[in-house]
Write an enzyme that holds these catalytic residues in place. Structure first.
Site, PDB file in Angstrom:
ATOM      1  N   HIS A 139      36.491  37.330  35.304  1.00 22.32           N
ATOM      2  CA  HIS A 139      36.397  37.760  36.697  1.00 22.32           C
ATOM      3  C   HIS A 139      36.680  39.247  36.883  1.00 22.32           C
ATOM      4  O   HIS A 139      37.412  39.844  36.115  1.00 22.32           O
ATOM      5  CB  HIS A 139      37.411  36.998  37.555  1.00 22.32           C
ATOM      6  CG  HIS A 139      37.279  35.528  37.485  1.00 22.32           C
ATOM      7  ND1 HIS A 139      38.376  34.692  37.474  1.00 22.32           N
ATOM      8  CD2 HIS A 139      36.198  34.722  37.420  1.00 22.32           C
ATOM      9  CE1 HIS A 139      37.971  33.436  37.411  1.00 22.32           C
ATOM     10  NE2 HIS A 139      36.655  33.422  37.373  1.00 22.32           N
ATOM     11  N   ASP A 194      32.730  29.242  37.718  1.00 23.96           N
ATOM     12  CA  ASP A 194      32.694  30.064  36.509  1.00 23.96           C
ATOM     13  C   ASP A 194      31.516  29.712  35.599  1.00 23.96           C
ATOM     14  O   ASP A 194      31.059  30.552  34.823  1.00 23.96           O
ATOM     15  CB  ASP A 194      34.004  29.948  35.738  1.00 23.96           C
ATOM     16  CG  ASP A 194      35.146  30.687  36.426  1.00 23.96           C
ATOM     17  OD1 ASP A 194      34.900  31.368  37.444  1.00 23.96           O
ATOM     18  OD2 ASP A 194      36.286  30.575  35.944  1.00 23.96           O
ATOM     19  N   LYS A 217      45.166  44.972  36.986  1.00 26.01           N
ATOM     20  CA  LYS A 217      46.062  43.821  37.011  1.00 26.01           C
ATOM     21  C   LYS A 217      47.155  43.982  35.960  1.00 26.01           C
ATOM     22  O   LYS A 217      46.914  44.538  34.885  1.00 26.01           O
ATOM     23  CB  LYS A 217      45.293  42.533  36.708  1.00 26.01           C
ATOM     24  CG  LYS A 217      44.208  42.218  37.716  1.00 26.01           C
ATOM     25  CD  LYS A 217      43.385  41.026  37.272  1.00 26.01           C
ATOM     26  CE  LYS A 217      42.233  40.786  38.217  1.00 26.01           C
ATOM     27  NZ  LYS A 217      41.331  39.750  37.705  1.00 26.01           N
ATOM     28  N   TYR A 239      49.999  37.331  38.164  1.00 29.18           N
ATOM     29  CA  TYR A 239      49.429  38.660  38.042  1.00 29.18           C
ATOM     30  C   TYR A 239      49.584  39.466  39.319  1.00 29.18           C
ATOM     31  O   TYR A 239      49.511  38.946  40.411  1.00 29.18           O
ATOM     32  CB  TYR A 239      47.983  38.650  37.556  1.00 29.18           C
ATOM     33  CG  TYR A 239      47.003  37.736  38.236  1.00 29.18           C
ATOM     34  CD1 TYR A 239      46.010  38.243  39.058  1.00 29.18           C
ATOM     35  CD2 TYR A 239      47.028  36.362  38.005  1.00 29.18           C
ATOM     36  CE1 TYR A 239      45.077  37.413  39.638  1.00 29.18           C
ATOM     37  CE2 TYR A 239      46.099  35.528  38.591  1.00 29.18           C
ATOM     38  CZ  TYR A 239      45.126  36.059  39.407  1.00 29.18           C
ATOM     39  OH  TYR A 239      44.202  35.228  39.989  1.00 29.18           O
TER      40      TYR A 239
END
Length: 182
Positions: free
Chosen positions: A62, A170, A72, A132
């Site tokens: 992603h 996904d 991140k 995250y």
């Protein structure tokens, strides 16, 4: 905090200083001043996310595009994952290359993934809690990604195909060759 280079520019493994004794342990999981001093990168995070997954789950790959691109800082608080970051910055010398790092509650490692990367992970333990920090807010309209089993990237997720659990969302991500600039 120790910083380890990964071979992909600005994608870093962070090893916190852990204080352990018979009662347990303590560590500072993030300090903006220390992060900026040690890495030379901005540590201004604006959103924290957490996921819980079972063995075999693969999430990713992603990213967000344009003004909503995100850096991140990721870690695991329960279990173990294989964390994967792919450099998709066209001008980068490591464009199309990826790293895979085992992150676990036990090793307490963190991975900093800069903007211009797609990111995902697979769950290697029975369950895993994944946290995250993001330096930009989520924007659904800016979502993009690359299919986890892209043949050009050839990522070994360390999960047998029969045990892989991937979301419908996904499964329809595009191949790496068709990824638009992030």
């Amino acid at each position: 905090m120790e910083i380890e280079q990964t071979g992909l520019k600005d994608c870093l493994i962070i090893k916190p200083r852990v204080f352990e004794d018979p009662r347990g342990y303590f560590f500072e999981s993030f300090n903006q001043n220390t992060f900026e001093e040690k890495t030379g990168l901005s540590g201004r995070f604006v959103q924290d996310n957490q996921s819980y997954s079972s063995y075999g789950v693969i999430r990713g790959l992603h990213a967000q595009t344009g003004e909503f691109a995100q850096a991140k800082l990721v870690r695991v608080t329960k279990g173990e994952v294989l964390d994967v970051a792919v450099d998709v910055r066209p001008s980068s010398p490591t464009y199309g290359k990826h790293i895979a790092v085992r992150l676990s509650a036990e090793n307490k490692l963190q991975l900093y993934i800069p903007r211009g990367f797609v990111h995902g992970f697979s769950v290697l333990s029975e369950t895993a809690e994944f946290l995250y920090k993001c330096d930009n807010f989520f924007n659904k309209a800016s979502e993009t990604g690359v299919i986890y089993n892209d043949s050009d990237l050839n990522i070994d997720w360390l999960i047998p195909e029969k045990d892989q659990a991937v979301s419908d969302k996904d499964l329809v991500l595009k191949p790496f060759a068709k990824l638009q600039h992030i």
